[in-house]
Scaffold this motif. Sequence first.
Motif, short mmCIF file in Angstrom:
data_model
loop_
_atom_site.label_atom_id
_atom_site.label_comp_id
_atom_site.label_asym_id
_atom_site.label_seq_id
_atom_site.Cartn_x
_atom_site.Cartn_y
_atom_site.Cartn_z
N VAL A 153 0.98 -1.29 -0.13
CA VAL A 153 -0.07 -0.03 -0.03
C VAL A 153 1.02 1.36 0.00
O VAL A 153 0.69 2.15 -0.72
N ALA A 154 1.84 1.31 0.91
CA ALA A 154 2.71 2.34 0.91
C ALA A 154 3.55 2.62 -0.29
O ALA A 154 3.71 3.58 -0.80
N ALA A 155 4.08 1.57 -1.08
CA ALA A 155 4.61 1.70 -2.40
C ALA A 155 3.73 2.32 -3.31
O ALA A 155 4.08 3.10 -4.41
N THR A 156 2.40 1.75 -3.38
CA THR A 156 1.48 2.26 -4.48
C THR A 156 1.16 3.79 -4.00
O THR A 156 0.95 4.67 -5.05
N ILE A 157 1.14 4.18 -2.92
CA ILE A 157 0.79 5.72 -2.44
C ILE A 157 1.97 6.54 -3.00
O ILE A 157 1.80 7.65 -3.35
N GLY A 158 3.42 5.94 -2.75
CA GLY A 158 4.53 6.53 -3.41
C GLY A 158 4.52 6.78 -4.96
O GLY A 158 4.67 7.83 -5.50
N VAL A 159 3.83 5.91 -5.53
CA VAL A 159 3.56 6.04 -7.06
C VAL A 159 2.76 7.27 -7.34
O VAL A 159 2.92 8.02 -8.01
N TYR A 160 1.68 7.06 -6.72
CA TYR A 160 0.56 8.11 -7.17
C TYR A 160 1.09 9.40 -6.68
O TYR A 160 0.88 10.75 -7.18
N ALA A 161 1.76 9.37 -5.40
CA ALA A 161 2.39 10.70 -4.96
C ALA A 161 3.48 11.49 -6.08
O ALA A 161 3.34 12.48 -6.26
N ALA A 162 3.97 10.50 -6.63
CA ALA A 162 5.24 11.06 -7.72
C ALA A 162 4.50 11.60 -8.81
O ALA A 162 4.69 12.54 -9.40
N THR A 163 3.48 10.81 -9.18
CA THR A 163 2.62 11.18 -10.40
C THR A 163 1.77 12.25 -9.98
O THR A 163 1.89 13.40 -11.01
N ALA A 164 1.30 12.53 -8.94
CA ALA A 164 0.66 13.88 -8.46
C ALA A 164 1.44 15.14 -8.53
O ALA A 164 0.97 16.14 -8.92
N ILE A 165 2.67 14.95 -8.24
CA ILE A 165 3.74 15.91 -8.18
C ILE A 165 3.81 16.25 -9.54
O ILE A 165 4.07 17.54 -9.67
N GLY A 166 4.01 15.26 -10.38
CA GLY A 166 4.29 15.69 -11.85
C GLY A 166 2.91 16.63 -12.42
O GLY A 166 3.26 17.64 -13.00
N LEU A 167 1.82 16.02 -12.07
CA LEU A 167 0.46 16.74 -12.38
C LEU A 167 0.51 18.24 -11.68
O LEU A 167 -0.07 19.16 -12.24
N ASN A 168 1.13 18.46 -10.61
CA ASN A 168 0.95 19.61 -9.91
C ASN A 168 1.96 20.74 -10.77
O ASN A 168 1.58 21.67 -10.73
N ILE A 169 3.07 20.38 -11.41
CA ILE A 169 3.59 21.21 -12.27
C ILE A 169 2.71 21.68 -13.32
O ILE A 169 2.57 23.04 -13.83
N VAL A 170 1.73 20.92 -14.12
CA VAL A 170 1.14 21.14 -15.07
C VAL A 170 -0.30 22.16 -14.73
O VAL A 170 -0.41 23.15 -15.17
N VAL A 171 -0.85 21.46 -13.48
CA VAL A 171 -2.01 22.21 -13.10
C VAL A 171 -1.69 23.19 -11.95
O VAL A 171 -1.99 24.47 -12.02
N GLY A 172 -0.85 22.99 -11.22
CA GLY A 172 -0.40 23.84 -9.93
C GLY A 172 0.32 24.93 -10.34
O GLY A 172 0.07 26.13 -9.56
N LEU A 173 1.32 24.81 -10.85
CA LEU A 173 2.30 25.94 -11.19
C LEU A 173 1.75 26.61 -12.49
O LEU A 173 1.63 27.86 -12.55
N ALA A 174 1.67 25.79 -13.67
CA ALA A 174 1.29 26.57 -14.94
C ALA A 174 -0.28 26.86 -15.13
O ALA A 174 -0.64 27.50 -15.74
N GLY A 175 -0.92 26.09 -14.33
CA GLY A 175 -2.56 26.53 -14.42
C GLY A 175 -3.37 25.86 -15.60
O GLY A 175 -4.13 26.46 -16.10
N LEU A 176 -2.60 24.72 -16.02
CA LEU A 176 -3.21 24.03 -17.32
C LEU A 176 -4.04 22.88 -16.94
O LEU A 176 -3.30 21.96 -16.36
N LEU A 177 -5.34 22.88 -17.16
CA LEU A 177 -6.16 21.62 -16.70
C LEU A 177 -5.96 20.47 -17.53
O LEU A 177 -6.48 20.55 -18.83
N ASP A 178 -5.47 19.68 -16.98
CA ASP A 178 -5.12 18.41 -17.80
C ASP A 178 -6.11 17.17 -17.14
O ASP A 178 -6.11 16.72 -16.03
N LEU A 179 -7.02 16.67 -18.07
CA LEU A 179 -7.80 15.58 -17.55
C LEU A 179 -7.35 14.18 -18.21
O LEU A 179 -8.33 13.44 -17.94
N GLY A 180 -6.33 14.32 -18.79
CA GLY A 180 -5.99 12.86 -19.32
C GLY A 180 -4.57 12.67 -18.76
O GLY A 180 -3.76 11.77 -19.38
#
Length: 597
Positions: free
Chosen positions: A261-288
Amino acid sequence: MTRFTGFLPPALARPFSVVGGVLFLIAAMLPWATFLLNDGPYPEKATLQFFDAPFELTGFRWHLLVFGIAVLVAAFVPLPGKGRVLRALGWGGLAISALSGIFIASNGGGFGAITAADGKTALGAVVGVLGGVALILGGTAIGIDDIPDWSTQKIFGLTGAAARVAACAVLVVAFAAVLWLVAQTLTAGGIGGAAFPYAGPIFLAFLGFAGGVLGALHGMGITRWVSRLSEENRAFSILVLLLCAFALPFTDAGSQYWMQVAATIGVYAATAIGLNIVVGLAGLLDLGYVAFLGIGAFVAANLSGAAASTVGWNLPFPLAALIAAAVAGVFGAIVGSPTLRVRGDYLAIVTLAFGEIFYRTAQNDIGNLTGGASAIPGIPPVTMFGTGFNQPITLFGAKLPSGVLYYFMIVLVVAAIMAVFANLKNSRIGRAWIAIREDEDAARAMGISTGKAKILAFLVGATLAGLAGAIFVHKLGTASYDSFKFLESVTLLAAVILGGMGTIPGAVLGASLLFVLPEKLREFEDYRLFVFGLALVLIMRFRPQGLVPDRVRRAEFAGETAEGKSIDEVLEETVLEHEHELEREHEAPAGPKEAGR
């Protein structure tokens, strides 16, 4: 400055607080269920009549006992932010009592299960609820003052080098407490199923306890103080956090299930940080966005010697992971190219279409690269020095379960991605992304090449997702299109928004909550998604800036400064100070030249 006082006069604040604390103590000793429920006895000896061994209390009854003692101490001891502390403990105790009582009543056939039936009484839940209400009223009557501001330069009366040593000691204790909280959160209630039929309500009761404790610490200003100490000692904090993360397998959460479970959470956390660059920093809504995770997963699966792969290559994992990340980054740049002409809702539709195209392509096995309905099984595990990452190991004399090496690897990867995110955010390109997020037209007028910056945001975010996808499929051993549905993109986007857009801890916390909560709430069956959705709605209603917001979001949505103070009150205080300075200047005695005139 007192912001709010309750319905009771201040003179009744202490009596109500004492009554609330005493009721918590009584509730901990009373029975909570009049009879055994259909799925067996409710945990923590809830059916035991009139508990007379306080030191043998466990679980939510022990938590109420701790709250009761803490309330009685806080009621008579001078304490910074006392009103906030008492109110937080009241809400925490109310949550524990109400949630436990509602579940017992619903599974026990009605109100008699938590009051009286067959000549037996069980008033623990009712008394606990009354104690929580009394304590909330008492804490509010004291007045909700501003959160105390603790000095980081003088700690426990120490200054200079001694203060720095004390700060490091405080950080070690604080992060060790976080480690304990994480381990308890994962293991609270067990893993569910027939062996743990009450996992859901026990987990929610623990969340009530954790929320009460964190709320009390926040009301005293301790959490803000620790956060500032962490910022001022960033290198030491990062080192201690890494050590705490590596220490998780040595806690109660060190079983095979929780490591997966912890390893899977880490994978999703790493992915969410990448999405945070697109949505959180650049403000680009990415639904895919989950499509980039899938691209990295399938590329790594085809290059790692999987038995069902038609490519037939067997590259070392590090090389396969880097190629997977690069390929995902290329697709990210391709998807980001429409941002030169579209924005807002239209960009969201473009990314949504890309995610759906990827899903259907993988489902139909176009190009014989995804396996279709048969997926790509048999992906070999990552190995290092002859040891497979799916094998148990012995470390420092402790036997650790299989999969723990994947957990260690994802911790290092998440730490590296955090470093990439932090450096990008504070760099020139990061400031350009933030400018585009706030106002793209103004950013272009200031000379920022908005098109290149947006494509770069998609490229970097997709690259990080591709790397996470490569680790994901090696951990699972199978690459299936079913793991990359549109719902996963929505969940990742919700994690970024819930945790706090543009912040590293926010993305990690949001991803952790959105993965753990649905798993823990499986005991509620049909109501699981309802409770989960209701929790998200409430958080967005009362904390729209996210759980861990950055300064811009805090000011925009909450009207607060970085220190948590109201912007209106700060402006009012500044104006008053300026007026007082002008008055002092006018009242000051005239100098020799002015007197001569």
